[in-house]
Enzyme design. Structure first.
Site, mmCIF file in Angstrom:
data_model
loop_
_atom_site.group_PDB
_atom_site.id
_atom_site.type_symbol
_atom_site.label_atom_id
_atom_site.label_comp_id
_atom_site.label_asym_id
_atom_site.label_seq_id
_atom_site.Cartn_x
_atom_site.Cartn_y
_atom_site.Cartn_z
ATOM 1 N N CYS A 380 0.840 -1.201 0.000
ATOM 2 C CA CYS A 380 0.000 0.000 0.000
ATOM 3 C C CYS A 380 0.881 1.261 0.000
ATOM 4 O O CYS A 380 1.495 1.558 -1.014
ATOM 5 C CB CYS A 380 -0.997 -0.046 1.146
ATOM 6 S SG CYS A 380 -2.520 0.805 0.741
ATOM 7 N N MET A 383 4.103 0.579 -1.474
ATOM 8 C CA MET A 383 4.166 0.534 -2.938
ATOM 9 C C MET A 383 4.209 1.957 -3.481
ATOM 10 O O MET A 383 5.015 2.291 -4.355
ATOM 11 C CB MET A 383 2.935 -0.174 -3.497
ATOM 12 C CG MET A 383 2.845 -0.114 -5.016
ATOM 13 S SD MET A 383 1.150 0.069 -5.567
ATOM 14 C CE MET A 383 1.238 -0.355 -7.282
ATOM 15 N N GLU A 404 -1.000 13.195 -1.058
ATOM 16 C CA GLU A 404 -1.367 13.005 0.355
ATOM 17 C C GLU A 404 -0.544 13.931 1.252
ATOM 18 O O GLU A 404 -0.978 14.306 2.337
ATOM 19 C CB GLU A 404 -1.147 11.530 0.752
ATOM 20 C CG GLU A 404 -1.517 11.232 2.199
ATOM 21 C CD GLU A 404 -1.419 9.762 2.599
ATOM 22 O OE1 GLU A 404 -1.049 8.914 1.752
ATOM 23 O OE2 GLU A 404 -1.689 9.454 3.763
ATOM 24 N N HIS A 514 -3.624 -5.164 0.500
ATOM 25 C CA HIS A 514 -3.066 -5.716 1.743
ATOM 26 C C HIS A 514 -3.126 -7.240 1.732
ATOM 27 O O HIS A 514 -4.073 -7.826 2.287
ATOM 28 C CB HIS A 514 -3.831 -5.166 2.945
ATOM 29 C CG HIS A 514 -3.577 -3.727 3.188
ATOM 30 N ND1 HIS A 514 -2.520 -3.284 3.941
ATOM 31 C CD2 HIS A 514 -4.223 -2.610 2.754
ATOM 32 C CE1 HIS A 514 -2.524 -1.958 3.966
ATOM 33 N NE2 HIS A 514 -3.542 -1.531 3.252
ATOM 34 N N GLU A 516 -1.533 -9.296 3.427
ATOM 35 C CA GLU A 516 -1.384 -9.891 4.768
ATOM 36 C C GLU A 516 -2.731 -10.246 5.382
ATOM 37 O O GLU A 516 -2.802 -11.139 6.230
ATOM 38 C CB GLU A 516 -0.609 -8.934 5.689
ATOM 39 C CG GLU A 516 -1.324 -7.657 6.129
ATOM 40 C CD GLU A 516 -1.195 -6.485 5.155
ATOM 41 O OE1 GLU A 516 -0.922 -6.738 3.960
ATOM 42 O OE2 GLU A 516 -1.400 -5.330 5.578
HETATM 43 N N1 GLN Z 1 -2.010 6.659 2.865
HETATM 44 C C1 GLN Z 1 -2.118 5.924 1.656
HETATM 45 C C2 GLN Z 1 -3.489 6.100 1.004
HETATM 46 O O1 GLN Z 1 -4.417 6.495 1.638
HETATM 47 C C3 GLN Z 1 -1.829 4.455 1.865
HETATM 48 C C4 GLN Z 1 -2.818 3.771 2.737
HETATM 49 C C5 GLN Z 1 -2.326 2.445 3.241
HETATM 50 O O2 GLN Z 1 -1.137 2.175 3.207
HETATM 51 N N2 GLN Z 1 -3.215 1.618 3.759
HETATM 52 O O3 GLN Z 1 -3.627 5.812 -0.158
#
Ligand code: GLN
Length: 542
Positions: A380, A383, A404, A514, A516
Site C-alpha cells: 500500500c 508501494m 497526500e 493488503h 497480509e
Molecule cells: N495513505 C495511503 C493512502 O491512503 C496508503 C494507505 C495504506 O497504506 N493503507 O492511499
C-alpha cells in the site's frame, strides 16, 4: 439448528479473548461443525476505521469493505472463514442506526431507550445472517463491570433466556494470578468477576482461567464450587510459546468437550488437529532464520501490524525458517548513514500507513533495497513510496511525490475519487467524512503474463483487499515503464495500477492492496511465501 456461544472477559483486559474465540472456532470445525465468529465492541466509535493504530492496533478489512477490529483477523486466520461486515458491531454503530431511525420517526413517538431499543438492536445483530451455521461465537469486547458494556451484557442475557439452554452457552475468561511473595495462585479475582457477571444475570457455563502457573485440581474445584460451575468446566489456559499452539492446548484441557457437553452434543467424535500440530512443529524446528526489516511508523506497538507480522510468520512456515523482524521507525533513515542499519537484513518491507511522518525515510529504504538488490516488499503506502522513489531516481522526475503530503510538482500518487466496482462506478468526494472515503475491501486485479507476480500467484486474475485513498497515477505509467519499473498488475479497466515490480532485481514488488489480511498459517499467502524464499536466498549471499 444454530447454537450461540457468548464469550466475555473478566478481571483484566488482554487475556486473549479473541484467541480463545478463534481457537474454539477451529476446534468446533475439527469436529465437523460450521462456525461464524463475531465481535461486539462496546466503544462509541462507529467502526475502528478512524481509530489510531497506537490505541487500537490494526484495522482489519473484510472482503465486503468493512473496517473492523483486529480480532476478526485472528478469527479468519484460525478458521479460514472469511469475515464479513456483519461480524463486527460497535455501540457507535448501534446508536447511529437507532438515532437515524428515530429522526425518521420510525419509532412512532415511542420513548427510545437503552432497554429495549439498544438491546434489541444488539440481539438482532447477533442473530442476523446465521442461517445454516452450526455455531455462532460472539465475543463481547471489554471486561465485565465496564459501564459501556452493560447493554451488551443485558442483550446476551436476554438471548440466553430466549434461545434456551440447548442453544446458548456462556464462556467467561478470567485471570488466576500468581502472587510471588505468598507463593500462591489466587482465585479471588475470578470469584469476584463471576459474581459481577451473575449480578447482571449471566451464569457462565464454562470458566477459562488464564494463569502463568499450573492451576492444581484442588484450586479448580474451589473455583467451580464458588462460581457455581461444573468441576470439569473450569479450564486452565496456560501461556504457550506460539499463538498457533492455542487450539491444541485448549483441546488438551477439554474446552471443546465441555462446550459440546453444555449443548448436550456427543463429544466422542474424533478430532483431527494434525494441521495445527504440523504448524507448531515447523515453528519449533526451523531450518534457518531470515531477518526482515519492517520500516514503518507504528513500530512501537506490534498490534498495529498484527496481520503483517503473522503473514511473515506464515511465509516462514512455508519455507521452514524462522522470521526475525527488525522493527525500524522510518524517520531514522532521514539522518545520514542510518541506512547502513539495513546492511545485514535479508529483506525490507515497507507496510501500509497514513500521513507524511517518516515517508522520506521509507523512500530511502526503498532506494537502498533497489540499489543494493535486497528483496523489497512494499504494501500500500510501501508501494506508493517505491513508485515515488522510482520516479525520482530512475525516471528522473524531480519533485515526484504524493498529493497526500501536499502539492508535489509531479503527482505520481494522487487522489482518485472514482472506482469501478462490480456494482458500477463508485464516487467519493474529497471533502467527505474521513470514515468512508477510502477504496475498501476486495477488488480484482489482472496480472501481466510473464511477470514475477503472475508466476507467484500462478493465475491471471486475483482478488485482494484494499484500504487506501490515493492511487498510483496511471498517466505516469509509460515514463516509469521506460525507466524500468514494470506495472505487473492492473485493475480490469487498466486505470488503477495494483502491482509494480522491478524485473532486474532479485525480488522487488509493491502492491496497492493488503495481502497480509488473507494469509493463514495453513495457507501462507503466495507473496509472503515468495518474499521469504527470496530473503532466504539473500541470507545465503550476505
Ligand atoms: N495513505 C495511503 C493512502 O491512503 C496508503 C494507505 C495504506 O497504506 N493503507 O492511499
Amino acid at each position: 439448528m444454530t447454537r450461540y456461544i457468548f464469550i466475555t472477559g473478566g478481571v483484566v483486559s488482554s487475556l486473549g479473548k479473541g484467541l480463545l474465540s478463534a481457537a474454539l472456532g477451529t476446534l468446533l470445525q475439527a469436529r465437523g461443525y460450521s462456525v461464524r465468529l463475531r465481535k461486539l465492541d462496546p466503544y462509541l466509535n462507529v467502526d475502528p476505521g478512524t481509530m489510531s493504530p497506537y490505541q487500537h492496533g490494526e484495522v482489519y478489512v473484510t472482503d465486503d469493505g468493512a473496517e473492523t477490529d483486529l480480532d476478526l483477523g485472528h478469527y479468519e486466520r484460525f478458521t479460514g472463514v472469511a469475515s464479513q461486515s456483519t461480524d463486527n458491531v460497535t455501540s457507535g454503530r448501534i446508536y447511529q442506526q437507532i438515532l437515524t431511525k428515530e429522526r425518521r420517526g420510525e419509532y412512532l413517538g415511542a420513548t427510545v431507550q437503552v432497554i429495549p431499543h439498544v438491546t434489541d438492536a444488539i440481539k438482532d445483530f447477533a442473530l442476523a445472517h446465521t442461517e445454516g451455521i452450526d455455531f455462532v461465537l460472539c465475543e463481547i469486547g471489554g471486561t465485565v463491570g465496564d459501564i459501556e458494556s452493560l447493554p451488551f451484557m443485558e442483550a446476551i442475557r436476554q438471548l440466553g433466556t430466549e434461545l434456551g439452554p440447548a442453544r446458548s452457552c456462556f464462556i467467561h475468561l478470567t485471570l488466576v494470578p500468581y502472587i510471588k511473595a505468598a507463593g500462591e495462585l489466587k482465585t479471588k479475582p475470578t470469584q469476584h468477576s463471576v459474581k459481577e457477571l451473575r449480578g447482571i444475570g449471566i451464569s457462565p457455563n464454562i470458566l477459562v482461567c488464564r494463569s502463568e502457573h499450573h492451576i492444581p485440581v484442588s484450586e479448580r474445584h474451589k473455583i467451580a464450587l464458588f462460581c457455581n460451575v461444573a468441576k470439569s468446566a473450569v479450564i486452565q489456559a496456560l501461556d504457550v510459546a506460539s499463538i498457533y499452539e492455542v487450539p491444541i492446548a485448549y483441546h488438551a484441557e477439554g474446552l471443546d468437550d465441555e462446550v459440546l457437553k453444555v449443548f448436550g452434543l456427543p463429544a466422542e467424535s474424533p478430532v483431527d488437529l494434525s494441521r495445527w500440530r504440523d504448524i507448531v512443529k515447523k515453528l519449533k524446528n526451523p531450518e534457518g532464520e531470515v531477518k526482515i526489516a519492517i520500516v514503518g511508523k507504528y513500530t512501537g506497538l506490534k498490534d498495529a501490524y498484527k496481520s503483517l507480522s503473522e503473514a511473515l510468520v506464515h511465509g516462514g512456515i512455508a519455507n521452514g525458517v524462522r522470521v526475525k523482524i527488525d522493527w525500524i521507525e522510518a524517520e531514522v533513515f532521514e539522518q545520514e548513514d542510518a541506512i547502513n542499519r539495513l546492511e545485514d537484513v535479508h529483506g525490507i518491507l515497507v507496510p501500509g500507513g497514513f500521513g507524511q511522518r517518516g515517508t522520506e525515510g521509507k523512500i530511502e529504504a526503498a532506494r537502498f533495497a533497489r540499489e543494493k538488490f535486497v528483496p523489497y516488499f512494499g504494501i500500500c503506502l510501501g508501494m506508493q513510496l517505491a513508485v515515488v522513489e522510482a520516479a525520482r531516481n530512475m525516471a528522473g522526475l524531480d519533485g515526484a511525490g504524493s498529493t497526500e503530503f501536499g502539492k508535489p510538482r509531479v503527482p505520481v500518487i494522487g487522489l482518485l475519487t472514482e472506482w469501478a466496482t462490480e456494482a458500477g462506478i463508485e464516487i467519493r468526494e474529497e471533502e467527505m467524512d474521513l470514515g468512508g472515503t477510502m477504496r475498501l475491501g476486495a477488488y480484482p486485479a489482472e496480472l501481466v503474463p510473464g511477470s514475477r507476480v503472475h508466476d507467484i500467484y500462478g493465475c491471471d486474475r486475483i482478488s485482494e483487499r484494499h484500504r487506501h485513498r490515493y492511487e498510483v497515477n496511471v498517466s505516469y505509467q509509460t515514463a516509469l515503464e521506460k525507466a524500468g519499473l514494470k506495472f505487473s498488475g492492473m485493475s480490469p479497466d487498466s486505470r488503477l495500477p495494483e502491482i509494480i515490480e522491478l524485473p532486474d532485481h532479485p525480488w522487488y514488488i509493491g502492491v496497492q492492496f493488503h495481502p497480509e489480511l488473507k494469509s493463514k498459517p495453513f495457507e501462507p499467502h503466495p507473496l509472503f511465501a515468495s518474499f521469504i524464499a527470496a530473503a532466504l536466498r539473500q541470507s545465503r549471499l550476505v
